[in-house]
Scaffold this motif. Structure first.
Motif, PDB file in Angstrom:
ATOM      1  N   PRO A   1       0.900  -0.498  13.137  1.00 20.86           N
ATOM      2  CA  PRO A   1       0.744  -1.825  12.580  1.00 20.86           C
ATOM      3  C   PRO A   1       1.125  -2.452  11.472  1.00 20.86           C
ATOM      4  N   SER A   2       1.189  -1.593  10.704  1.00 15.99           N
ATOM      5  CA  SER A   2       1.427  -1.442   9.528  1.00 15.99           C
ATOM      6  C   SER A   2       2.546  -1.438   8.752  1.00 15.99           C
TER       7      SER A   2
ATOM      8  N   GLY B   1       2.033 -11.391 -15.979  1.00 10.28           N
ATOM      9  CA  GLY B   1       2.222 -10.894 -17.149  1.00 10.28           C
ATOM     10  C   GLY B   1       2.901  -9.280 -16.718  1.00 10.28           C
ATOM     11  N   PHE B   2       3.427  -9.311 -15.494  1.00  9.03           N
ATOM     12  CA  PHE B   2       4.268  -8.696 -14.328  1.00  9.03           C
ATOM     13  C   PHE B   2       5.239  -8.682 -14.255  1.00  9.03           C
ATOM     14  N   THR B   3       5.945  -8.068 -14.048  1.00  7.20           N
ATOM     15  CA  THR B   3       7.786  -8.138 -13.123  1.00  7.20           C
ATOM     16  C   THR B   3       6.703  -8.458 -11.910  1.00  7.20           C
ATOM     17  N   LYS B   4       6.260  -7.764 -11.131  1.00  9.65           N
ATOM     18  CA  LYS B   4       5.863  -7.226  -9.497  1.00  9.65           C
ATOM     19  C   LYS B   4       4.138  -7.189 -10.081  1.00  9.65           C
ATOM     20  N   SER B   5       3.634  -8.002  -8.932  1.00  6.61           N
ATOM     21  CA  SER B   5       2.249  -7.530  -8.463  1.00  6.61           C
ATOM     22  C   SER B   5       2.297  -7.074  -7.425  1.00  6.61           C
ATOM     23  N   PRO B   6       2.156  -5.790  -7.138  1.00 10.21           N
ATOM     24  CA  PRO B   6       2.397  -5.555  -5.576  1.00 10.21           C
ATOM     25  C   PRO B   6       1.084  -5.915  -4.669  1.00 10.21           C
ATOM     26  N   VAL B   7       1.332  -6.144  -3.143  1.00  9.59           N
ATOM     27  CA  VAL B   7      -0.042  -6.130  -2.636  1.00  9.59           C
ATOM     28  C   VAL B   7       0.608  -5.813  -1.542  1.00  9.59           C
ATOM     29  N   THR B   8      -0.620  -5.143  -0.433  1.00  4.27           N
ATOM     30  CA  THR B   8      -1.086  -4.512   0.721  1.00  4.27           C
ATOM     31  C   THR B   8      -2.040  -5.058   1.464  1.00  4.27           C
ATOM     32  N   VAL B   9      -1.169  -6.477   2.758  1.00  4.59           N
ATOM     33  CA  VAL B   9      -2.063  -6.947   3.091  1.00  4.59           C
ATOM     34  C   VAL B   9      -2.482  -5.977   4.746  1.00  4.59           C
TER      35      VAL B   9
ATOM     36  N   TYR C   1      -7.794  -3.067  14.066  1.00  7.99           N
ATOM     37  CA  TYR C   1      -6.950  -2.561  14.572  1.00  7.99           C
ATOM     38  C   TYR C   1      -5.846  -1.334  13.815  1.00  7.99           C
ATOM     39  N   THR C   2      -6.931  -0.793  13.539  1.00 11.76           N
ATOM     40  CA  THR C   2      -6.372   0.766  13.133  1.00 11.76           C
ATOM     41  C   THR C   2      -6.209   1.860  13.708  1.00 11.76           C
ATOM     42  N   GLY C   3      -5.527   2.960  13.603  1.00 15.22           N
ATOM     43  CA  GLY C   3      -5.026   3.622  14.877  1.00 15.22           C
ATOM     44  C   GLY C   3      -4.965   3.337  15.950  1.00 15.22           C
ATOM     45  N   TYR C   4      -5.555   4.350  17.106  1.00 19.10           N
ATOM     46  CA  TYR C   4      -5.489   4.922  18.937  1.00 19.10           C
ATOM     47  C   TYR C   4      -6.191   2.961  18.838  1.00 19.10           C
ATOM     48  N   ARG C   5      -7.169   2.406  17.711  1.00 20.69           N
ATOM     49  CA  ARG C   5      -7.800   1.018  18.668  1.00 20.69           C
ATOM     50  C   ARG C   5      -6.751   0.208  18.779  1.00 20.69           C
TER      51      ARG C   5
END
Length: 610
Positions: free
Chosen positions: A245-246, A277-285, A291-295
């Motif tokens: 899912p990620s 002040g950054f070219t990119k500001s990375p984000v991980t949603v 619902y991680t893993g087996y869930r």
């Protein structure tokens, strides 16, 4: 305490046997085996960064197999030894730890450790050597290694998570010429395994992960049958990367900025979130939410290659006489486990909780692991009763609206089995009224500027995804009928004295200011990598209004960046956080698990003594 013995024991009980068609393992004959893969000699024992360790003197997979009487085909052995000895050593391989301070201060350290290092190509094995080996034996062992990625650099998808071109070519040659192929995964993370189904000659698959300094010895013992594997997967292995899912939300390719997700990718503002002040500001949603893993896979009925908690043995076990009893403070689940095979071994019994209609009320996964127990080493025909304790708090779920842990009214199934996909119902817990078990306060919530702009995975958008009919099994093999247990609020709160005592103990803690609490959260040290050996002129603590440090390092041998902060006048002392340093036992990695509590505790004591 014999650290190496403990490390070997943990590795022996953690290695996971994922496939063993035709019972090809353990190796039954004292015949030659064709060994392939550079990692048979360049064995990987530990990870990178804080997971790195001094591995001097550790035996390789090839060496340890030979010690156990496994005879490698001589021509292939000679080829791999020659290629390994003739290989050029890189600057990183020759890293001089005595000059680490100079390298940190000059910035060279970050050039070496902050860049992605791809997996090494497999050696090009001459076709004549493969033909000659195939004439002597029908069995080959291919060791696949991964030690890519690390701090400041994530692993890549092509030629890393997926097999490299050289690995694909070698695998095809091996599977073409040998009828029985054993794959050993000496990897620091999951890799694509969809190719296992492609080749009928792949009879066995062993996941050893990063097994620690005694991992090669443990593997050799399992290959010969001196040790029966009993490890279980601590993750779910999907058939395709896109099944996770990620997958759509993780930016791994930092070398190409156009491939990195940022605030704007999700309709958010980097400026409103304080990143300017950054070219990119990375984000991980974390779109998958709970619902991680087996869930995730079990809730939405997704097919997988190998489920959570899965792991084979050289023998077989039967579960019978399962009982569920309500006791003061929780539920006790017992069952008899009998070895019905022909070799001694251990089995892990797992208990999962499923709320009937989990999408109603406070949303929760289809099932959740709530307890497990590994048997002792059972001889053929031997039987043992396992006992698994499930405290009432394991039935609770966090309700964000009420900012509290609650056990909602309804019916809860208790399921027993050998993996998340191999269970049967042993009991049902029925609760008439919702019980609030602990009142809390919401912290670290979504920032106001982002609220209402993000969506997360939910069962409410998925009709008919409940897998109850697909995975549920009726009790058989002598298992008793499902027992229904009625539980009241009084039953659950009867053990509230311990919760109250814990709260009173918390209230007796010294009063701490916001600044002191913040200092305890950020740790002690300048906050830069390799703080112990770099320029130590940077401050290691937060200062008060008078310029005095709020915390100190009270440990006699610990150094900044590796100790917790101390506030001596309030009785808070520093703890020295040591990872796998020279002289310490390198312990196994995370994707596999022994699922044996006493052994885990022994590991903890061993680490503490170091």
């Amino acid at each position: 305490m014999d650290k190496k013995k403990i490390a070997r024991k943990i590795a022996e009980e953690s290695i996971v046997l994922l496939k063993n068609a035709n019972h090809i393992l353990p190796l039954k004959e004292k015949k030659e085996i064709a060994f392939f893969g550079r990692t048979q000699i360049g064995t990987l024992y530990s990870g990178n960064g804080s997971g790195g360790a001094n591995i001097a003197g550790c035996g390789t997979i090839l060496e340890e197999c030979e010690k156990r009487g496994i005879k490698p085909e001589s021509q292939l052995k000679g080829f791999y030894e020659y290629k390994a000895s003739a290989e050029q050593v890189t600057e990183e391989d020759e890293f001089d730890w005595t000059k680490v301070s100079e390298m940190v201060n000059s910035g060279i350290m970050y050039e070496i450790f902050g860049k992605y290092k791809a997996p090494l190509d497999e050696y090009d094995v001459p076709e004549t050597l493969i033909f000659q080996a195939a004439e002597k034996t029908d069995t080959a062992i291919f060791v696949i290694g991964r030690n890519s990625g690390g701090e400041e650099c994530d692993r890549h998808l092509p030629e890393d998570y997926y097999l490299t071109r050289s690995e694909e070519s070698l695998l095809k040659d091996i599977c073409t010429h040998f009828a029985n192929v054993v794959i050993v995964l000496n990897v620091n993370g999951l890799i694509d395994l969809s190719w296992v189904k492609k080749y009928a000659s792949i009879k066995s698959l062993l996941f050893i992960g990063i097994p620690g300094e005694e991992g090669a010895s443990a593997l050799a013992g399992i290959l010969t049958g001196e040790i029966n594997p009993s490890g279980k997967l601590a993750v779910t292995i999907a058939e395709h990367y896109e099944d996770y899912p990620s997958a759509d939300h993780f930016s791994w390719d930092k070398e190409h900025l156009e491939n990195i997700l940022d605030y704007e990718s999700y309709g958010l503002s980097s400026e409103e979130n304080g990143s300017t002040g950054f070219t990119k500001s990375p984000v991980t949603v974390y779109w998958e939410d709970i619902y991680t893993g087996y869930r995730y896979f079990d809730t939405f009925g997704k097919q997988v290659l190998y489920p959570f908690g899965y792991g084979l043995s050289y023998t077989a076990f039967a579960i019978s006489d399962a009982l569920v009893k309500k006791q003061n403070g929780g539920i006790l689940v017992t069952a008899d486990v009998k070895n019905i095979g022909e070799m001694s071994g251990k089995e892990v019994i797992q208990i999962y909780l499923s709320k009937v209609y989990p999408a109603e009320g406070v949303e929760r996964p289809y099932q959740e692991l709530k307890g497990f127990e590994k048997t002792s080493d059972l001889a053929p025909g031997e039987k043992e009763q396992v006992k698994i304790w499930i405290p009432w708090r394991e039935l609770a779920v966090y309700d964000e609206e009420r900012a509290a842990w609650v056990i909602e009214s309804g019916d809860y199934l208790l399921k027993m089995g050998k993996s998340s996909r191999d269970t049967f119902t042993v009991g049902m817990v029925c609760l008439r009224d919702t019980v609030l078990t602990e009142q809390c306060a919401n912290r670290l919530t979504i920032s106001g500027c982002n609220r209402g702009k993000l969506s997360f995975l939910t069962q409410k958008d998925c009709t008919g995804c409940q897998p109850e009919d697909v995975y549920e099994k009726k009790p058989d093999g002598g298992v008793t009928e499902t027992e229904v247990i009625s539980v009241t609020e009084e039953d659950i709160l009867a053990g509230g004295e311990s919760i109250q005592a814990e709260k009173e103990a918390q209230q007796s803690l010294p009063e701490l200011s916001i600044e002191e609490l913040a200092s305890l959260c950020v740790g002690y040290g300048p906050g830069t990598p390799f703080a112990a050996v770099g320029d130590r002129t940077d401050p290691s603590a937060i200062f008060d209004a008078d310029g005095n440090p709020l915390t100190i390092n009270s440990h006699p041998t610990g150094y900044p960046g590796y100790v917790s902060p101390a506030i001596a006048e309030k009785g808070i002392k520093s703890i020295f956080i040591r990872t796998a340093l020279p002289g310490s036992a390198v312990l196994p990695g995370r994707q596999k698990c022994s699922l044996r509590a006493p052994l885990t505790k022994k590991c903890g004591r061993c680490s503490g003594m170091q």
